[in-house]
Enzyme design. Sequence first.
Site, PDB file in Angstrom:
ATOM      1  N   SER C  65       0.804  -1.237   0.000  1.00 23.80           N
ATOM      2  CA  SER C  65       0.000   0.000   0.000  1.00 23.80           C
ATOM      3  C   SER C  65       0.831   1.277   0.000  1.00 23.80           C
ATOM      4  O   SER C  65       0.283   2.362  -0.226  1.00 23.80           O
ATOM      5  CB  SER C  65      -0.920   0.029   1.217  1.00 23.80           C
ATOM      6  OG  SER C  65      -1.927  -0.931   1.073  1.00 23.80           O
ATOM      7  N   LYS C  68       0.516   3.446  -2.916  1.00 21.92           N
ATOM      8  CA  LYS C  68      -0.601   4.377  -3.088  1.00 21.92           C
ATOM      9  C   LYS C  68      -0.151   5.836  -3.013  1.00 21.92           C
ATOM     10  O   LYS C  68      -0.790   6.718  -3.584  1.00 21.92           O
ATOM     11  CB  LYS C  68      -1.667   4.110  -2.021  1.00 21.92           C
ATOM     12  CG  LYS C  68      -2.303   2.732  -2.117  1.00 21.92           C
ATOM     13  CD  LYS C  68      -3.120   2.396  -0.873  1.00 21.92           C
ATOM     14  CE  LYS C  68      -3.732   1.005  -0.967  1.00 21.92           C
ATOM     15  NZ  LYS C  68      -4.434   0.624   0.292  1.00 21.92           N
ATOM     16  N   TYR C 192      -3.434  -2.531 -10.419  1.00 23.81           N
ATOM     17  CA  TYR C 192      -3.317  -2.287  -8.971  1.00 23.81           C
ATOM     18  C   TYR C 192      -2.476  -3.363  -8.278  1.00 23.81           C
ATOM     19  O   TYR C 192      -1.615  -3.062  -7.450  1.00 23.81           O
ATOM     20  CB  TYR C 192      -4.729  -2.213  -8.378  1.00 23.81           C
ATOM     21  CG  TYR C 192      -4.780  -2.055  -6.885  1.00 23.81           C
ATOM     22  CD1 TYR C 192      -4.487  -0.836  -6.275  1.00 23.81           C
ATOM     23  CD2 TYR C 192      -5.118  -3.134  -6.065  1.00 23.81           C
ATOM     24  CE1 TYR C 192      -4.546  -0.693  -4.900  1.00 23.81           C
ATOM     25  CE2 TYR C 192      -5.179  -2.996  -4.688  1.00 23.81           C
ATOM     26  CZ  TYR C 192      -4.892  -1.778  -4.110  1.00 23.81           C
ATOM     27  OH  TYR C 192      -4.946  -1.637  -2.748  1.00 23.81           O
ATOM     28  N   TYR C 240      -4.732   3.417   7.869  1.00 20.94           N
ATOM     29  CA  TYR C 240      -6.088   2.872   7.939  1.00 20.94           C
ATOM     30  C   TYR C 240      -6.742   3.309   9.252  1.00 20.94           C
ATOM     31  O   TYR C 240      -6.642   4.471   9.627  1.00 20.94           O
ATOM     32  CB  TYR C 240      -6.082   1.334   7.814  1.00 20.94           C
ATOM     33  CG  TYR C 240      -5.255   0.857   6.675  1.00 20.94           C
ATOM     34  CD1 TYR C 240      -5.549   1.255   5.369  1.00 20.94           C
ATOM     35  CD2 TYR C 240      -4.156   0.030   6.871  1.00 20.94           C
ATOM     36  CE1 TYR C 240      -4.782   0.835   4.297  1.00 20.94           C
ATOM     37  CE2 TYR C 240      -3.385  -0.413   5.802  1.00 20.94           C
ATOM     38  CZ  TYR C 240      -3.705   0.005   4.525  1.00 20.94           C
ATOM     39  OH  TYR C 240      -2.946  -0.418   3.486  1.00 20.94           O
ATOM     40  N   VAL C 258       1.014  -3.734   3.936  1.00 20.40           N
ATOM     41  CA  VAL C 258       0.942  -5.034   4.614  1.00 20.40           C
ATOM     42  C   VAL C 258       2.184  -5.890   4.402  1.00 20.40           C
ATOM     43  O   VAL C 258       2.304  -6.962   4.988  1.00 20.40           O
ATOM     44  CB  VAL C 258      -0.309  -5.848   4.209  1.00 20.40           C
ATOM     45  CG1 VAL C 258      -1.565  -5.194   4.719  1.00 20.40           C
ATOM     46  CG2 VAL C 258      -0.352  -6.079   2.719  1.00 20.40           C
TER      47      VAL C 258
END
Lengths: 305, 305, 305, 305
Positions: C65, C68, C192, C240, C258
């Site tokens: 992530s 991103k 992705y 998150y 992760v």
Amino acid sequence: MPTNLQDILDQIHEQVTARSDHGEVATYIPELARVDPKQFGLAVALPDGRLLSVGDAEVPFSIQSISKVFTLAIALGRVGNQLWKRVGREPSGHAFNSILQLEHEKGIPRNPFINAGAIVVTDVILASSSPKEALAGLLTFIRTAADDPNIYINEAVARSEKETGHRNLALAHFMRGFGNLTHEPELTLGTYFHQCAVEMSCRQLAMAGRFLVNARGMPHLISPSRIRRINALMMTCGHYDGSGDFAFRVGLPAKSGVGGGILVIVPGKASIAVWSPGLTPLGNSRLGTEAVHLLAQRTQWSVFG
Amino acid sequence: MPTNLQDILDQIHEQVTARSDHGEVATYIPELARVDPKQFGLAVALPDGRLLSVGDAEVPFSIQSISKVFTLAIALGRVGNQLWKRVGREPSGHAFNSILQLEHEKGIPRNPFINAGAIVVTDVILASSSPKEALAGLLTFIRTAADDPNIYINEAVARSEKETGHRNLALAHFMRGFGNLTHEPELTLGTYFHQCAVEMSCRQLAMAGRFLVNARGMPHLISPSRIRRINALMMTCGHYDGSGDFAFRVGLPAKSGVGGGILVIVPGKASIAVWSPGLTPLGNSRLGTEAVHLLAQRTQWSVFG
Amino acid sequence: MPTNLQDILDQIHEQVTARSDHGEVATYIPELARVDPKQFGLAVALPDGRLLSVGDAEVPFSIQSISKVFTLAIALGRVGNQLWKRVGREPSGHAFNSILQLEHEKGIPRNPFINAGAIVVTDVILASSSPKEALAGLLTFIRTAADDPNIYINEAVARSEKETGHRNLALAHFMRGFGNLTHEPELTLGTYFHQCAVEMSCRQLAMAGRFLVNARGMPHLISPSRIRRINALMMTCGHYDGSGDFAFRVGLPAKSGVGGGILVIVPGKASIAVWSPGLTPLGNSRLGTEAVHLLAQRTQWSVFG
Amino acid sequence: MPTNLQDILDQIHEQVTARSDHGEVATYIPELARVDPKQFGLAVALPDGRLLSVGDAEVPFSIQSISKVFTLAIALGRVGNQLWKRVGREPSGHAFNSILQLEHEKGIPRNPFINAGAIVVTDVILASSSPKEALAGLLTFIRTAADDPNIYINEAVARSEKETGHRNLALAHFMRGFGNLTHEPELTLGTYFHQCAVEMSCRQLAMAGRFLVNARGMPHLISPSRIRRINALMMTCGHYDGSGDFAFRVGLPAKSGVGGGILVIVPGKASIAVWSPGLTPLGNSRLGTEAVHLLAQRTQWSVFG
């Protein structure tokens, strides 16, 4: 059974078709969006073999979610109570295509009549059948129940659903992420979209519904205890988040579809099919519900006394 | 009505009391926490005037949420369909005391049998009565239905609820914030806690439930159409988030209470009261549900065919 | 910048690797499940050009992530503030892969760092690039920022994600149902999954993060106002549903993945990369968070005074 | 600090007061509904002791939720990190008065700046003080920070809140049901409504906020590490469900109140107070936010680089 049932049907036809608030046709499936919202049909099958009808009762329409009643009966025939490990039996309190509950309850849909639950039911049937066999089995079941070989799947509608079925794909992938879908979403949904695209007229649907009436003179395709349980699920979950209101106003187990059809069971007495394509915001036939409400009132048909 | 109904009751008594998994007594109301969980009573009132019973059918227990059926009947008698502007008719999909739905739906509870909805019903009755009058009216209604003057409110239980009723106060204040409670929460809840503290034995409750049977030989306190509607609500919402399962397994309209009682209506045929204080996690009597399940199976009493 | 920064890094290394509660490696992506959880690396890039590191700072790991952040910078470069029509800027209050919020907010993800939002960001980039071009552009951006051509995508990890990415497929189909995904879910997710499979060492990641530091001596790939905004999003949404806690304990904008990596920005002062594959239940590196917490404490690096 | 700061303030004043979209004044507290929405004030306190201001900077307004910053500082002084057992540190993703999250997370509010969390903070202070002492302590804290004895509670506003505070009573009773409120809701809320009714002018509020700047020449009432943590919470949670957007646009820790005030901290550099009573739908001052956005842009004050 009232002796003047045909009179009652005629009156209801006149009364309901005079209304202009027939609601709007489902638009998310392009093929369904083209249907004329002014159509209205009603048919009642009785234990003595009579089939009374009024209006557009011979016009075939897309049964959509009403198919979930037939696939539930078939799946219970295959796996019995094992089914309830993968799907619940409670009203959802949410829209027919909501995904909210699935996350909280780890991929187990609340009941077999919301979309997620019906997709699991189809997935269960696919454990012992190919998609072709499953659909052939469904048609055989419906044709036998209706005593009518002329019931088919509309391929154009099935394709139309496939092209716009993003929400159902989301539900299926979501459940697969939780391990509650054994086949590829595309396979299960391909079958599911076809089952929803079965077309029947009110006459055919009223005839097919007789297997849930549990009366002498009606076909006995499943056991009485299973009939009662399917009827119970139709009562508590058959109209999505409008199930409580339908039970309150009509008092009979029923299952609606976004094609505008409703199958209503009067235990021991009758199988009713009504169709009018205009829908309420909750996705149930507006005039169909109204007609069944009037019919229940005038016949005093209610399971609640 | 089976001729051997007493035999069936005796068998069920034997079978159910042999089980050790009676569940746990509700602990959040201190007075209720002291009840012996091994008690079990069952009574059936029939249209021919007979009252059959078995077990601890003469022991009074706290009817708790079963009182909501009586207050609903009274409120409908006062304001009719106006009631439905302030409370819905749909299963909630949440626990009996959940506040989640209220926020999304702007203070309108989903149905009159979850706590929030029942508090609104009591608030409606208080529009034309003082709390004392409201409670006197409730007792009069129940005593008339049961044909028994010896039915009372247990003040110790009412006080006990008041001391621990934080969640209900939260619900009441929340609805008042949305303008859906016309009295001070303390006033409405004071009345509500007292209505929940009515005590009845299975015999008395089965007798009182006769007004919902709609049969000759049973008291007619409300109209048949209203009977059907209350039964419909009991079917779809009578066991909180276990309503679908109860409809599926038993197939009869019913209302449970956290005191361990359940009132079950067999439309046209019987009024049943069962009591066993141990509860399932959803707050319904565990052995009571089991007993009614067996009774429905053996008598073939089901509204679903 | 403390003069004894290397000493601080060494102490932290010693202190953190002595702990046995390193948490568990992510298991839902098979390729990631095989990583040795005892690894730990830390690197700090400073405006004067120095790169300090400790532990396994040269071992490549899956940035997941953290990618991103880079795609957000690229998408903003392409469409600017138009992006915010399709994705929000608020913390979600839910898990990284939750679908709950999407239903309530009609397919608009809360922010670009939860999975749904990042999928939309990738979809935006695909409006002007093929998947191949998009991934080539991402690698070029990262390599330029890191001043290092040896940064690649691990195809085995990308394939591994694809095979288990049901939840992400559900999110993508769900948003497509709401019209907030312009490409086929398989296409957008294929891209992705590849962006998540970029591999970098702590040294490379700390170097790449320099474009967000806004300091003389650091690469200026995007405008200062855009830097500030991306840092703001990292602060409020970068961990998150653990973002508030990270801001509270560490006080620096950061983005976790992760794979166990975290990129931390000290505005005007440093770019930090830490890696330890064991995760907290919220999906953030346990020892990585601890190490950054200690580093922020000892250097007094905090944006909050 | 820009040399021309007063010029910047004057420009912002002119620019912002020319706008007609000032939003609507909070109406749920009758006393606040009467405030003229066209008022606007802005004040900046600097480490060198200067206090610059513009517009209605001397007009007292109701600080409302800005009081939560002061009570948080006091509660942390009393119980330290024990506080975090009863309240979280995460953005909520819901409105300031939502009860949804509380049910899922068993009565533990997500952070000390949503209403539920602030009520818990007040409850913590009441563990060692009577309501009178708690309010006296709060005024002492604020007056000391502001170096101004003329700061008072508006009793009419406090009473007005009490009469309409149903939602807050619901939150309090709800938490008490979960055991996360140690005093009677009426007691804790009586104190809470009074703390919200503190009145200050922009000048006074900017002065009072200096204790969070952590700069030489500013009062040091709490430790630097606690300052950083309160600022972190203001950044992630200070604007309810608009916190992410404020961080994105302004890039500074801040706390808003429904009276239309905002306290903004520039760590190490300044304490800013702005006031304009018209609100956005999320409950934050519309022109106040706009003014701070312009101020941050022109001064380049941002914690994010």
